[in-house]
Design an enzyme around this catalytic site. Structure first.
Site, PDB file in Angstrom:
ATOM      1  N   ASP A  97     -13.188   4.666  10.195  1.00  0.00           N
ATOM      2  CA  ASP A  97     -13.560   4.596   8.777  1.00  0.00           C
ATOM      3  C   ASP A  97     -14.065   3.180   8.507  1.00  0.00           C
ATOM      4  O   ASP A  97     -13.726   2.549   7.516  1.00  0.00           O
ATOM      5  CB  ASP A  97     -12.338   4.911   7.899  1.00  0.00           C
ATOM      6  CG  ASP A  97     -12.729   5.358   6.495  1.00  0.00           C
ATOM      7  OD1 ASP A  97     -13.934   5.614   6.268  1.00  0.00           O
ATOM      8  OD2 ASP A  97     -11.842   5.444   5.631  1.00  0.00           O
ATOM      9  N   LYS A 103       0.853  -1.199   0.000  1.00  0.00           N
ATOM     10  CA  LYS A 103       0.000   0.000   0.000  1.00  0.00           C
ATOM     11  C   LYS A 103       0.883   1.242   0.000  1.00  0.00           C
ATOM     12  O   LYS A 103       1.708   1.430   0.892  1.00  0.00           O
ATOM     13  CB  LYS A 103      -0.907  -0.026   1.244  1.00  0.00           C
ATOM     14  CG  LYS A 103      -1.778   1.208   1.388  1.00  0.00           C
ATOM     15  CD  LYS A 103      -2.851   0.993   2.456  1.00  0.00           C
ATOM     16  CE  LYS A 103      -3.668   2.241   2.701  1.00  0.00           C
ATOM     17  NZ  LYS A 103      -4.734   2.059   3.690  1.00  0.00           N
TER      18      LYS A 103
HETATM   19  P1  ADP Z   1      -7.459   3.669   1.627  1.00  0.00           P
HETATM   20  O1  ADP Z   1      -6.839   3.996   2.940  1.00  0.00           O
HETATM   21  O2  ADP Z   1      -6.924   4.563   0.575  1.00  0.00           O
HETATM   22  O3  ADP Z   1      -8.959   3.613   1.675  1.00  0.00           O
HETATM   23  P2  ADP Z   1      -7.371   0.766   1.777  1.00  0.00           P
HETATM   24  O4  ADP Z   1      -6.394   0.220   2.752  1.00  0.00           O
HETATM   25  O5  ADP Z   1      -8.785   0.804   2.237  1.00  0.00           O
HETATM   26  O6  ADP Z   1      -6.914   2.196   1.239  1.00  0.00           O
HETATM   27  O7  ADP Z   1      -7.263  -0.095   0.437  1.00  0.00           O
HETATM   28  C1  ADP Z   1      -8.004   0.216  -0.722  1.00  0.00           C
HETATM   29  C2  ADP Z   1      -8.487  -1.059  -1.393  1.00  0.00           C
HETATM   30  O8  ADP Z   1      -7.374  -1.889  -1.735  1.00  0.00           O
HETATM   31  C3  ADP Z   1      -9.361  -1.890  -0.475  1.00  0.00           C
HETATM   32  O9  ADP Z   1     -10.712  -1.534  -0.572  1.00  0.00           O
HETATM   33  C4  ADP Z   1      -9.101  -3.294  -0.975  1.00  0.00           C
HETATM   34  O10 ADP Z   1      -9.936  -3.594  -2.077  1.00  0.00           O
HETATM   35  C5  ADP Z   1      -7.664  -3.250  -1.474  1.00  0.00           C
HETATM   36  N1  ADP Z   1      -6.745  -3.761  -0.433  1.00  0.00           N
HETATM   37  C6  ADP Z   1      -6.144  -3.058   0.540  1.00  0.00           C
HETATM   38  N2  ADP Z   1      -5.372  -3.835   1.321  1.00  0.00           N
HETATM   39  C7  ADP Z   1      -5.461  -5.067   0.820  1.00  0.00           C
HETATM   40  C8  ADP Z   1      -4.888  -6.345   1.169  1.00  0.00           C
HETATM   41  N3  ADP Z   1      -4.054  -6.487   2.204  1.00  0.00           N
HETATM   42  N4  ADP Z   1      -5.229  -7.416   0.416  1.00  0.00           N
HETATM   43  C9  ADP Z   1      -6.056  -7.301  -0.644  1.00  0.00           C
HETATM   44  N5  ADP Z   1      -6.621  -6.140  -1.029  1.00  0.00           N
HETATM   45  C10 ADP Z   1      -6.353  -5.037  -0.317  1.00  0.00           C
HETATM   46 MG    MG Z   2     -10.111   2.291   2.606  1.00  0.00          MG
END
Ligand code: ADP
Ligand code: MG
Length: 474
Positions: A226, A121
């Site tokens: 959130d 991420k």
């Molecule tokens: P933000 O903080 O920008 O909202 P998120 O952590 O919610 O970011 O991640 C955005 C999207 O990426 C999630 O809705 C999910 O679909 C995907 N995602 C995030 N982390 C993972 C993970 N560890 N494994 C698979 N998909 C993930």
């Molecule tokens: Mg998110």
């Protein structure tokens, strides 16, 4: 934002050295003077200027000449520094495709040496804030580019620390693997975001599990802030994993009750709408002092026995300090108050909801192998994180002699060429500065461009050696 990691293959040791020099300079310059970049990078033969041109071409740097000639990192440049460091540490060896995009992050698949697929991420604080609501947000007004990098780094550090702490207390979260700059590497969750799920076999059970998590978090002293269908992942067995922790607050936060209720409300609303769960009464109709949960299952914040500070030790162990928390909170709070319900609109509008299932299939990926690239680019397994105080001292004290020894060596190896008409002016200037640097190195005169009015104050610093040592691994 596109992450074209292909470029990463072709970046040399010098490219990373200069990129790092800009990053270091950004600790106290919004735009880092070209001359300072040159002095921090300390490349032979005035090579910095040629490298700067290359980094600009790949959009890893942004050039600004409004006050003086200088550069700042772009998010892409910052991405490359983090990715490079993590590859050097052996955390992963390949970057795959993008599997998710959040409001302020991009998520990619990465693969380890043994083929395990993880999630990476990249935090991008300020991305949507700038675009969507810039004018309304006073607290954003005076942010500089570096603040965005700084805040993104804090967000990543916080996310990593919380993920680790929650995992230790057996919350269903991804496994935190590593963190560098604005980048967190974690296990890949096999499943889908709840927002993508149209049907559940046992919606009541899933609902209760999720509400149970909100309560258990509060018992551990935390509120997610959130907690909605975008940040809850669910697999084929309807097992739940929660993600996305940079905005979490303590139950002792002055707005704790409001954040808690908002999380609960999001879940209620979603299950009511999507799975037709019916809840008999609205929250407002309940006397919360008498009940832990009303008949509709609404948990009451005041009657949860909370233990603030429960995770403090774990968080501190991960390097996330109280000051980090305060800095981040100032930013996140302003956002949180305005962001309710904005998640769905933004993501759906932009067609950014990804199909989680595709992401799990490693065979379908065309990974970019990073380990075999240009030998120079993977010379060291050292991190290049820089000690803040050394840089401060360096920038305050450094004089024109930095790296003079190295520069004595001679020979200009080719002029910076000008591939793009628009860059003509800049290329000319970089060439000029480069010639001046070479001349200065030969002892004829100091490398000061007439146009570049930036000057460091102070005398020679003992910190220079430290900085050069830190850069030596590049
Ligand atoms: P933000 O903080 O920008 O909202 P998120 O952590 O919610 O970011 O991640 C955005 C999207 O990426 C999630 O809705 C999910 O679909 C995907 N995602 C995030 N982390 C993972 C993970 N560890 N494994 C698979 N998909 C993930
Ligand atoms: Mg998110």
């Amino acid at each position: 934002m596109k992450l074209d990691v292909e470029t990463l293959r072709y970046l040399s040791k010098d490219d990373f050295r200069v990129l790092t020099a800009v990053e270091m300079g950004m600790r106290n310059h919004e735009i880092v003077p070209t001359e300072l970049v040159d002095r921090i990078a300390c490349l032979k033969h005035g090579g910095t200027y040629k490298v700067l041109k290359n980094l600009l071409k790949h959009k890893l740097l942004h050039h600004d000449s409004s006050k003086y000639d200088g550069f700042r990192l772009t998010y892409l440049g910052y991405d490359f520094l983090a990715i490079k460091t993590l590859v050097n540490r052996g955390v992963f060896t390949a970057v795959g495709r993008q599997i998710g995009v959040g409001k302020e992050s991009d998520i990619f698949e990465v693969a380890t040496e043994d083929g395990t697929v993880l999630a990476m991420k990249l935090h991008r604080l300020g991305r949507t804030s700038f675009r969507a609501v810039k004018s309304k947000r006073d607290y954003l007004r005076h942010r500089t580019s570096y603040s965005w990098l700084y805040l993104s780094r804090l967000a990543a550090l916080k996310e990593f620390a919380f993920m680790k702490a929650l995992e230790e207390h057996e919350f269903p979260v991804p496994k935190a693997v590593d963190c560098n700059r604005h980048c967190v590497v974690m296990s890949l969750v096999q499943g889908y975001s709840l927002v993508q799920v149209k049907q559940l076999e046992n919606p009541d059970v899933v609902f209760e599990t999720i509400i149970g998590l909100v309560i258990r978090l509060a018992e551990h002293g935390l509120i997610h802030c959130d907690f909605n269908e975008f940040n809850i992942m669910i697999d084929d067995n309807e097992m739940v994993t929660m993600i996305d922790f940079p905005q979490m607050v303590s139950v002792s936060h002055r707005n704790a009750q409001m954040y808690f209720d908002r999380d609960v409300e999001c879940i209620f609303k979603f299950f009511r709408k999507r799975f037709n769960l019916s809840f008999h009464e609205e929250k407002e109709a309940i006397d919360q002092s008498e009940l832990d949960e009303d008949e509709s299952g609404w948990p009451c914040f005041s009657s949860i026995s909370k233990s603030a500070g429960f995770l403090d030790k774990e968080l501190a162990a991960s390097g996330f300090t109280r000051k980090d928390q305060d800095d981040l909170e100032k930013f996140v709070e302003g956002k949180a108050e305005q962001d309710v319900g904005s998640d769905e609109e933004e993501l759906v509008d932009e067609g950014h909801v990804f199909d989680g299932q595709d992401g799990a299939n490693i065979r379908s990926l065309s990974f970019l192998r990073l380990e075999d690239q240009n030998e120079q680019a993977v010379v060291s397994h050292d991190d290049i994180d820089v000690d803040e105080s050394s840089l401060q001292a360096f920038v305050n004290d450094a004089n024109g002699d930095v790296g003079g020894e190295n520069k004595k060596e001679k020979e200009v190896d080719g002029e910076i060429t000008n591939e793009n008409e628009n860059d003509a002016e800049l290329a000319k200037r970089l060439n000029k500065q480069r010639r001046q640097a070479v001349a200065a190195a030969r002892g004829r005169r100091r490398a000061l461009s007439a146009r570049n009015s930036y000057k460091d104050k102070g005398g020679k610093s003992s910190q220079n050696a430290k900085i050069q040592k830190q850069l030596a691994c590049w």
